[in-house]
Scaffold this active site. Structure first.
Site, PDB file in Angstrom:
ATOM      1  CB  THR A   1      32.902 -17.495 -10.106  1.00  6.92           C
ATOM      2  OG1 THR A   1      32.963 -17.287  -8.707  1.00  6.92           O
ATOM      3  CG2 THR A   1      32.801 -16.165 -10.798  1.00  6.92           C
TER       4      THR A   1
ATOM      5  CD  GLU B   1      34.760 -13.160 -11.535  1.00  7.08           C
ATOM      6  OE1 GLU B   1      34.839 -13.799 -12.608  1.00  7.08           O
ATOM      7  OE2 GLU B   1      35.111 -13.635 -10.443  1.00  7.08           O
TER       8      GLU B   1
ATOM      9  CE  LYS C   1      53.989 -14.512  -6.370  1.00  9.61           C
ATOM     10  NZ  LYS C   1      53.042 -13.840  -5.527  1.00  9.61           N
TER      11      LYS C   1
ATOM     12  CD1 TRP D   1      56.868 -13.739  -9.353  1.00 10.05           C
ATOM     13  CD2 TRP D   1      55.171 -13.078 -10.654  1.00 10.05           C
ATOM     14  NE1 TRP D   1      56.070 -12.910  -8.610  1.00 10.05           N
ATOM     15  CE2 TRP D   1      55.020 -12.482  -9.377  1.00 10.05           C
ATOM     16  CE3 TRP D   1      54.219 -12.809 -11.641  1.00 10.05           C
ATOM     17  CZ2 TRP D   1      53.968 -11.639  -9.069  1.00 10.05           C
ATOM     18  CZ3 TRP D   1      53.169 -11.962 -11.330  1.00 10.05           C
ATOM     19  CH2 TRP D   1      53.046 -11.385 -10.049  1.00 10.05           C
TER      20      TRP D   1
HETATM   21  P1  ADP Z   1      35.194 -21.087 -14.241  1.00 11.70           P
HETATM   22  O1  ADP Z   1      36.357 -21.230 -13.273  1.00 11.70           O
HETATM   23  O2  ADP Z   1      33.855 -21.357 -13.697  1.00 11.70           O
HETATM   24  O3  ADP Z   1      35.463 -21.745 -15.579  1.00 11.70           O
HETATM   25  P2  ADP Z   1      35.414 -18.637 -15.637  1.00 11.70           P
HETATM   26  O4  ADP Z   1      34.833 -19.212 -16.875  1.00 11.70           O
HETATM   27  O5  ADP Z   1      35.027 -17.275 -15.265  1.00 11.70           O
HETATM   28  O6  ADP Z   1      35.093 -19.537 -14.439  1.00 11.70           O
HETATM   29  O7  ADP Z   1      36.980 -18.821 -15.698  1.00 11.70           O
HETATM   30  C1  ADP Z   1      37.791 -17.730 -15.972  1.00 11.70           C
HETATM   31  C2  ADP Z   1      39.220 -18.150 -15.973  1.00 11.70           C
HETATM   32  O8  ADP Z   1      39.461 -19.156 -16.959  1.00 11.70           O
HETATM   33  C3  ADP Z   1      40.175 -17.037 -16.350  1.00 11.70           C
HETATM   34  O9  ADP Z   1      40.443 -16.189 -15.269  1.00 11.70           O
HETATM   35  C4  ADP Z   1      41.382 -17.806 -16.837  1.00 11.70           C
HETATM   36  O10 ADP Z   1      42.205 -18.239 -15.762  1.00 11.70           O
HETATM   37  C5  ADP Z   1      40.776 -19.013 -17.481  1.00 11.70           C
HETATM   38  N1  ADP Z   1      40.709 -18.798 -18.942  1.00 11.70           N
HETATM   39  C6  ADP Z   1      39.656 -18.382 -19.662  1.00 11.70           C
HETATM   40  N2  ADP Z   1      39.967 -18.316 -20.975  1.00 11.70           N
HETATM   41  C7  ADP Z   1      41.264 -18.701 -21.086  1.00 11.70           C
HETATM   42  C8  ADP Z   1      42.179 -18.833 -22.180  1.00 11.70           C
HETATM   43  N3  ADP Z   1      41.830 -18.581 -23.432  1.00 11.70           N
HETATM   44  N4  ADP Z   1      43.442 -19.239 -21.900  1.00 11.70           N
HETATM   45  C9  ADP Z   1      43.824 -19.521 -20.636  1.00 11.70           C
HETATM   46  N5  ADP Z   1      43.010 -19.409 -19.574  1.00 11.70           N
HETATM   47  C10 ADP Z   1      41.739 -19.010 -19.780  1.00 11.70           C
END
Ligand code: ADP
Length: 542
Positions: free
Chosen positions: A185, A329, A437, A442
């Site tokens: 990640t 993940e 917060k 929230w």
């Molecule tokens: P990176 O930070 O490397 O891009 P990831 O692709 O695993 O890592 O990112 C996952 C995160 O991206 C999610 O936990 C979420 O916060 C955000 N995310 C992914 N898809 C969406 C979506 N459709 N809408 C809003 N946030 C999203």
């Protein structure tokens, strides 16, 4: 009593075996890094994957060894992918968009023994090569004719490398829980974390992705994954497309609007997947040149929230936008916004409202939302809490990190904050570290940002929580205006007033020249929090 069915381990290379046998002539078309369009099929991909496996075996690569790829989406990357996994090694897809220091850190953490890389990345890797001593050899994904002069250790052109063996090789056999692939990640906070997929988790994920309401591509369809293989297995498409016999079209290194459009058009692509930035480039290119895509049916979009205007643009051109949420993940699919009855009957804005949610999970992903005390919250579409997930394709731990990442019920905290409605539709309201917060309640920073960017003079908006003596935290709205615009604090607050609960209204608005972003294009809130650490709100004495 045990069932009396066969033990058929869920192994990744069984997918390419199936594709070769049942859909052998289905094409895999790529824009090669060298330039021309390249055409092959699943039968050839499997044959050459076996050469990769055999060649790795000859190089002494054993079960559990890490072999890295730093590469765009092409047929050679796909062959390497199945070859590495089929010899029992771990295919470590490195994201070349990370900073060189992060790439060095990741390769050292993974202890990769061999790196297969595209021509594009030779200069980048040459610069860090003396800091990654575990790497014994570099394979450049090209042929002899295009092989550059390079200082990389034992470098060889891929085509020469696999030509040294005949492909008469049997996949190794091992338990389905054996590690198959890894992906770090991006680590915008702290060190990157290694997610270690197993053969079983990847196959299970492919089965989830194959349903009509997920990626929705069948044998007669054509899928173009703009999302890279190094971004969480191209959202599983490298497994699901061959398992279905879906024709694959790979965009190589060219992800601009014109290049992606050209492939979507010439290959009559029906299904495609990518992040919002990619679709913005495509839509701009199409609008500027009055272009159409009559064959396109499904556009999967995730990685960050899909803006409403984009959803509408795809609906208007007759395609189905499929907003998806997930994370590395989760292999990565978590939810997809398909329209299930009775919502499929909706029209106009009400239909867009559902398409704009992050969707509901396929079978194989369990979700819950909890408060800070781990108490489960209702699925009422209003209450929001920490989003937690469980399933056969969700991480149980990070590679070489001892910390427990699961709660008492085995759920993984996604770090996102969300609502879920009675029908299972989930809506992301924030990252948990970004939620504001205020007096124990929230406030969603994303909702405030989405509202603020609706103001015609606002280019981009970010909301962070800043210290307040009475409420702990209150929202500060940070705005970047469009060039030449002059909207004031009052104009923007007036625009927002009445559209959200009074207590959600930002306590102040500040203007900046540019909002900072991370390597993956998300707003860099840590930098904004640093910049406004000592900011004193006008009503802070209240
Ligand atoms: P990176 O930070 O490397 O891009 P990831 O692709 O695993 O890592 O990112 C996952 C995160 O991206 C999610 O936990 C979420 O916060 C955000 N995310 C992914 N898809 C969406 C979506 N459709 N809408 C809003 N946030 C999203």
């Amino acid at each position: 009593m045990l069932g009396l069915m066969q033990d058929w381990p869920l192994l990744c290379h069984r997918i390419i075996d199936h594709a070769a046998k049942v859909h052998g002539e289905r094409e895999v078309v790529s824009r090669s890094i060298e330039g021309p369009i390249h055409r092959t099929n699943y039968a050839n991909i499997r044959a050459r994957s076996l050469q990769v496996a055999q060649r790795l075996d000859r190089d002494g690569i054993k079960l559990g060894d890490r072999v890295a790829t730093i590469a765009w989406n092409t047929w050679r990357h796909l062959e390497s992918w199945y070859g590495i996994m089929g010899v029992g090694a771990i295919c470590h897809t490195v994201n070349p968009r990370l900073f060189p220091d992060q790439i060095t850190w990741i390769i050292n953490h993974a202890q990769d023994r061999i790196v297969l890389l595209d021509l594009t990345f030779v200069p980048l890797v040459e610069k860090i090569a003396d800091q990654i001593p575990s790497v014994e050899r570099y394979i450049v994904l090209t042929d002899r004719e295009h092989m550059p002069a390079t200082t990389l250790k034992n470098a060889i052109a891929y085509e020469d490398w696999i030509a040294e063996v005949d492909g008469n090789f049997k996949w190794k056999s091992f338990d389905e829980n054996t590690a198959a692939a890894m992906c770090y990640t991006s680590g915008t906070t702290g060190d990157p974390k290694g997610v270690l997929y197993s053969h079983r988790s990847n196959v299970m994920h492919a089965l989830m992705a194959n349903t009509g309401d997920s990626l929705g591509a069948n044998a007669a369809d054509t899928m173009l994954p703009v999302v890279p293989l190094f971004h969480a297995n191209s959202w599983g498409i490298a497994f699901s497309a061959p398992s279905m016999g879906t024709k694959l079209v790979f965009p190589g290194a060219k992800l601009d609007g014109a290049s992606v459009y050209e492939l979507l058009e010439t290959e009559k692509v029906t299904h495609t997947a990518g992040v919002p930035t990619v679709w913005l480039m495509l839509l701009n290119h199409m609008a500027a040149n009055k272009l159409k895509l009559p064959h396109l049916r499904t556009v999967v979009c995730g990685g960050s929230a899909m803006p409403r205007s984009m959803i509408k643009a795809f609906v208007d051109m007759g395609a189905t936008p499929r907003h998806a949420w997930g994370m590395t993940e989760m292999s990565p699919i978590g939810t997809l916004a398909a329209l299930k009855p009775p919502f499929d009957q909706l029209e106009g804005d009400a239909r867009l409202d559902i398409l704009q949610t992050q969707g509901y999970p396929p079978f194989g992903v369990e979700m819950k939302i909890t408060d800070d005390a781990d108490k489960e919250l209702p699925w009422d579409g209003k209450t929001f809490g920490r989003l937690k997930v469980r399933g056969p394709s969700v991480s149980a731990a990070y590679y070489r990190v001892d910390t427990n990442i699961l709660d008492d019920e085995g759920f993984f905290d996604t770090g996102d904050v969300a609502t879920i409605d009675a029908h299972g539709y989930m809506r992301i309201t924030d990252r948990s570290k970004d939620v504001i917060k205020s007096g124990g309640e929230w406030i969603s920073s994303i909702d405030l940002e989405n509202l603020a960017v609706g103001h015609p003079q606002v280019a981009e908006a970010a909301v962070i929580g800043v210290y307040h003596p009475k409420w702990d935290e209150r929202p500060l709205l940070i705005v970047q205006l469009k060039a030449g615009q002059t909207a004031t604090r009052e104009d923007i607050l007036h625009y927002m007033d009445g559209k959200i609960a009074k207590w959600w209204m930002p306590d102040d608005v500040v203007f900046v020249d540019a909002i900072p972003h991370t390597a993956t294009g998300k707003i860099l809130k840590t930098a904004l929090r640093d910049q406004f650490k000592t900011y004193s709100l006008p009503n802070a004495a209240a």
